[in-house]
Design a protein around this motif. Structure first.
Motif, mmCIF file in Angstrom:
data_model
loop_
_atom_site.group_PDB
_atom_site.id
_atom_site.type_symbol
_atom_site.label_atom_id
_atom_site.label_comp_id
_atom_site.label_asym_id
_atom_site.label_seq_id
_atom_site.Cartn_x
_atom_site.Cartn_y
_atom_site.Cartn_z
ATOM 1 N N LYS A 207 0.832 -1.206 0.000
ATOM 2 C CA LYS A 207 0.000 0.000 0.000
ATOM 3 C C LYS A 207 0.866 1.256 0.000
ATOM 4 O O LYS A 207 0.603 2.216 -0.731
ATOM 5 C CB LYS A 207 -0.911 0.015 1.226
ATOM 6 N N ASN A 208 1.903 1.250 0.831
ATOM 7 C CA ASN A 208 2.797 2.405 0.900
ATOM 8 C C ASN A 208 3.430 2.683 -0.452
ATOM 9 O O ASN A 208 3.513 3.833 -0.902
ATOM 10 C CB ASN A 208 3.891 2.170 1.936
ATOM 11 N N ALA A 209 3.892 1.630 -1.107
ATOM 12 C CA ALA A 209 4.555 1.804 -2.400
ATOM 13 C C ALA A 209 3.599 2.395 -3.428
ATOM 14 O O ALA A 209 3.969 3.294 -4.203
ATOM 15 C CB ALA A 209 5.109 0.469 -2.883
ATOM 16 N N GLY A 210 2.370 1.908 -3.447
ATOM 17 C CA GLY A 210 1.393 2.424 -4.398
ATOM 18 C C GLY A 210 1.085 3.894 -4.165
ATOM 19 O O GLY A 210 0.991 4.678 -5.119
ATOM 20 N N ARG A 211 0.957 4.271 -2.917
ATOM 21 C CA ARG A 211 0.642 5.672 -2.622
ATOM 22 C C ARG A 211 1.807 6.595 -2.924
ATOM 23 O O ARG A 211 1.608 7.722 -3.388
ATOM 24 C CB ARG A 211 0.175 5.794 -1.173
ATOM 25 N N VAL A 212 3.028 6.144 -2.673
ATOM 26 C CA VAL A 212 4.177 6.969 -3.010
ATOM 27 C C VAL A 212 4.310 7.114 -4.525
ATOM 28 O O VAL A 212 4.628 8.191 -5.038
ATOM 29 C CB VAL A 212 5.473 6.384 -2.383
ATOM 30 N N TYR A 213 4.014 6.057 -5.256
ATOM 31 C CA TYR A 213 4.023 6.154 -6.731
ATOM 32 C C TYR A 213 3.027 7.209 -7.197
ATOM 33 O O TYR A 213 3.344 8.050 -8.050
ATOM 34 C CB TYR A 213 3.677 4.796 -7.348
ATOM 35 N N GLU A 214 1.817 7.170 -6.641
ATOM 36 C CA GLU A 214 0.786 8.119 -7.061
ATOM 37 C C GLU A 214 1.191 9.557 -6.755
ATOM 38 O O GLU A 214 0.864 10.480 -7.515
ATOM 39 C CB GLU A 214 -0.535 7.777 -6.379
ATOM 40 N N GLN A 215 1.931 9.765 -5.662
ATOM 41 C CA GLN A 215 2.439 11.092 -5.340
ATOM 42 C C GLN A 215 3.561 11.502 -6.287
ATOM 43 O O GLN A 215 3.540 12.597 -6.866
ATOM 44 C CB GLN A 215 2.969 11.126 -3.911
#
Length: 314
Positions: free
Chosen positions: A302-310
């Motif tokens: 989840k963390n990786a996905g959210r950082v990608y989106e940012q």
């Protein structure tokens, strides 16, 4: 002197979390019995797992400061019963009344116990953004807590902070100067730290993690968090850190697992984006240096996905 020696010994220990231990204090709703970290500063260390019925939702640290002229509590607790259980422990330590309660942010485990403290006529203090966050999302937090805690959540009602501030809120009692500070954007809206300059101790809230993996929410801006860390949190120069989750420690430890993790993950995602990678594969960038942290399995992808989106738009 013995307490200080114990505190220094704790600082030298590696991370030793308790994700798989259901309950360390069976006689209480609290997950663990409060311990005095340095003279006058106590904390009931919550589970480093997700909230469960077994840990009664006590998966963050509930701290209190015995000043000699009154007790200041940091975090109201995640339910009415948890706040009441913490108050029982305070009464076992001192006859001093509780004179203030801080909500470290607007999340349920910091503020759902407000109702108990309001019944005791104790001022409840939070950053203005945290109060707004709790007002907006508190009903969902309460519903989630009750679904999980069942009868253990009985008596819990939504009660907003009674006082709010924007930059800092200072209490001076006995030998303690207690500075509640909003340092800037970090983990969630309205995050504050409690800084004790004379004791060189910071109760960091969710500004700093170490034994469990930090969660990155939809409204967590990791670039801003790192900027706040460098410009405001690190310059405190704290000797002691009581984080939002996990045992008391020092700056080196939380630096490694908070700032270090954020920088590492952003670096991995930057490489992934520069190589033309998409969101689907971003979830699986290498995070192996952090696999030993509690909640890794629940949060890493989840963390990786959210950082990608940012970072896709930075």
């Amino acid at each position: 002197m013995l307490r200080l020696a114990f505190a220094l010994a704790l600082l030298a220990l590696p991370a030793a979390a308790s994700e798989k231990i259901a309950d360390q204090y069976p006689g209480s709703l609290l997950y663990s019995k409060p311990v005095e970290f340095i003279p006058g500063v106590w904390s009931a260390i919550g589970a480093t797992a997700a909230p469960t019925y077994e840990n009664a939702g006590h998966n963050n640290n509930l701290s209190f400061i015995v000043t000699g002229e009154g007790v200041v509590v940091v975090n109201a607790g995640g339910a009415y019963g948890l706040a009441q259980a913490l108050h029982e422990e305070i009464r076992a330590v001192t006859d001093e009344p509780v004179v203030a309660v801080f909500n470290e942010n607007g999340q349920g485990h910091a503020a759902l116990g407000n109702g108990y403290w309001a019944e005791q006529s104790v001022p409840i203090i939070a950053h203005v953004d945290a109060a707004r966050e709790f007002e907006n999302y508190g009903p969902q937090s309460l519903a989630d807590m009750m679904r999980l805690n069942k009868e253990r959540g009985e008596g819990t009602e939504l009660v907003l902070p009674t006082e709010t501030f924007e930059d800092e809120y200072i209490i001076e009692l006995g030998d303690y100067r207690i500075e509640a500070r909003h340092l800037g954007p970090a983990h969630s809206p309205g995050d504050i730290v409690i800084w004790l300059p004379k004791q060189s101790l910071v109760i960091s809230g969710d500004m700093a993690f170490h034994e469990r993996m930090l969660p990155i929410f939809e409204n967590t801006n990791t670039a801003d968090w790192l900027e706040t860390w460098d410009n405001a949190f690190e310059p405190l120069g704290a000797t002691y850190v009581i984080p939002g989750h996990g045992h008391p420690t020092n700056m080196a430890q939380v630096r490694k697992y908070t700032k270090g993790y954020l920088e590492y993950l952003r670096g991995q995602i930057r490489e992934h984006i520069d190589a033309g990678g998409d969101l689907t594969d971003a979830y699986y960038v290498d995070q192996s240096p952090y696999t030993l942290l509690d909640t890794f399995d629940e949060l890493a992808t989840k963390n990786a996905g959210r950082v990608y989106e940012q970072m896709e738009w930075e």
